[in-house]
Design an enzyme around this catalytic site. Sequence first.
Site, PDB file in Angstrom:
ATOM      1  N   ASP A  28      38.078  26.791  36.750  1.00  0.00           N
ATOM      2  CA  ASP A  28      38.022  27.058  35.308  1.00  0.00           C
ATOM      3  C   ASP A  28      38.879  26.046  34.535  1.00  0.00           C
ATOM      4  O   ASP A  28      39.857  26.405  33.897  1.00  0.00           O
ATOM      5  CB  ASP A  28      38.497  28.491  35.055  1.00  0.00           C
ATOM      6  N   ASN A  56      37.819  25.099  30.629  1.00  0.00           N
ATOM      7  CA  ASN A  56      38.654  26.294  30.686  1.00  0.00           C
ATOM      8  C   ASN A  56      38.179  27.353  29.706  1.00  0.00           C
ATOM      9  O   ASN A  56      37.935  27.079  28.534  1.00  0.00           O
ATOM     10  CB  ASN A  56      40.113  25.936  30.385  1.00  0.00           C
ATOM     11  N   ARG A  64      34.744  34.849  36.644  1.00  0.00           N
ATOM     12  CA  ARG A  64      34.251  35.898  37.551  1.00  0.00           C
ATOM     13  C   ARG A  64      32.784  36.191  37.288  1.00  0.00           C
ATOM     14  O   ARG A  64      31.992  36.388  38.221  1.00  0.00           O
ATOM     15  CB  ARG A  64      35.082  37.172  37.383  1.00  0.00           C
ATOM     16  N   ASP A  82      45.729  32.597  43.707  1.00  0.00           N
ATOM     17  CA  ASP A  82      47.124  32.593  44.147  1.00  0.00           C
ATOM     18  C   ASP A  82      47.436  33.709  45.139  1.00  0.00           C
ATOM     19  O   ASP A  82      48.582  33.882  45.541  1.00  0.00           O
ATOM     20  CB  ASP A  82      48.095  32.653  42.951  1.00  0.00           C
ATOM     21  N   GLU A 165      40.678  43.419  31.656  1.00  0.00           N
ATOM     22  CA  GLU A 165      39.229  43.358  31.864  1.00  0.00           C
ATOM     23  C   GLU A 165      38.855  43.904  33.245  1.00  0.00           C
ATOM     24  O   GLU A 165      37.792  44.509  33.422  1.00  0.00           O
ATOM     25  CB  GLU A 165      38.735  41.917  31.694  1.00  0.00           C
ATOM     26  N   ASP A 166      39.738  43.717  34.234  1.00  0.00           N
ATOM     27  CA  ASP A 166      39.444  44.209  35.579  1.00  0.00           C
ATOM     28  C   ASP A 166      39.556  45.728  35.640  1.00  0.00           C
ATOM     29  O   ASP A 166      38.806  46.384  36.376  1.00  0.00           O
ATOM     30  CB  ASP A 166      40.356  43.553  36.610  1.00  0.00           C
ATOM     31  N   ARG A 194      54.004  34.587  41.833  1.00  0.00           N
ATOM     32  CA  ARG A 194      54.165  33.148  41.637  1.00  0.00           C
ATOM     33  C   ARG A 194      55.596  32.809  41.233  1.00  0.00           C
ATOM     34  O   ARG A 194      56.240  33.541  40.493  1.00  0.00           O
ATOM     35  CB  ARG A 194      53.186  32.652  40.568  1.00  0.00           C
ATOM     36  N   HIS A 199      51.606  35.019  35.542  1.00  0.00           N
ATOM     37  CA  HIS A 199      50.502  35.919  35.848  1.00  0.00           C
ATOM     38  C   HIS A 199      49.870  36.351  34.534  1.00  0.00           C
ATOM     39  O   HIS A 199      50.567  36.614  33.551  1.00  0.00           O
ATOM     40  CB  HIS A 199      50.990  37.148  36.611  1.00  0.00           C
TER      41      HIS A 199
END
Length: 386
Positions: A28, A56, A64, A82, A165-166, A194, A199
């Site tokens: 992306d 991007n 996804r 990641d 969104e998930d 990370r 994140h």
Amino acid sequence: MPYLVECLASVEGQTLDPARMEVIAVDDGSTDGTGEYLEEFAARAAMPVTVIRQENSGGPSGPRNVGLGKAAGRYVFFLDADDRLGPEALARMVAMADKNNTDVVLGKVEGINRKPPQSMWGRTLDRTDVFSSNIKFTLSAQKLFRRSLLEHHGMRFDESLWTGEDALFTMEAYLRADGVSVVADYPCYYLVGRDDGKHVTKSGSYTLRFDSARALMNLIADMVPAGPRRDTLMVRPFLVTLLPQFGPKFLKDGDDVRAKKMELARPLMDAHWNPEIARRLRVHERLRLHLVAVRRPDLLLDVVEFVRAKKQAGALLEKRGTRVYFAYPHFRVKKAGVPDWIYLAEPREARAVAGYREDAANTFLRRAVRRLRRSLPTREVKAAAA
């Protein structure tokens, strides 16, 4: 990069036959060599790999959806660049779905420098649902989904949401699924923290969290009729998404931000908050959300400060020890006007108090009423309660 290297190594290390796998990698708009590394991986991997490079999009939903549109397998699994998989992850999850004919499979998540959800991994479940387990507290996209379920309902990630969104996608899948399985006896997914802390869930304006809460609450309200089952699911957006906006950071917010948060919360509280949801929360959680609902930020600040300081609220036993009230700020202060029941501990919280005696008669009655509500039309339940 460099997380992608270990991520792809975990894909190559899967015990599932490579002939049964395909990898669709969506770059992306990266600028760190990711695209080139993906091309190298595609050239050497034992399984077919499709690399898609695009501008991007600004969030995870678009990539996804692009990947999902290209998928051809019976199942899809969304793997973040990641993170990484346990070696037997895909084999175990596919076997679980095939054995039980379930549409969604959750594989146990372990954290590396990051705390994952934990309450749903108590035991492996061949078949469950979102109402009778704790899976509502893990709504990330890293699950195995039967692709025919997603295609039949035209399910895609909401590209208007920049976070959460998930949660929307996964909750809809739980509700539409013909059964959900949980693999709790093997670490399938490693959630990696990370080093740079970048994140998606930790970035962006606070207003995005209200967008996320609104979307999830509306989905639940649209798909689940009013009643105990809806209330059970509503706990999740109230507790996980909305309540943190009125936690310790609220003390540091300026007056304008506090006012804006109260304004954004108002339609959500008016539409979805009710006593049955409130009773499913711990006292300090219920108290904070109640004060949001009744537009009392002045009282809320005292409660947030009390909780932030990790003070222990005094316990008051009444009715021969069968009722426990936790005396958080403003308890029985007439001017504040907070009802007593907001401070009343439910049995699961009251049991930690010395001297508490669970009222067996009342407990039995509450359970009987819940069973009655589930078995009778609403009008008959009201008549019986009266």
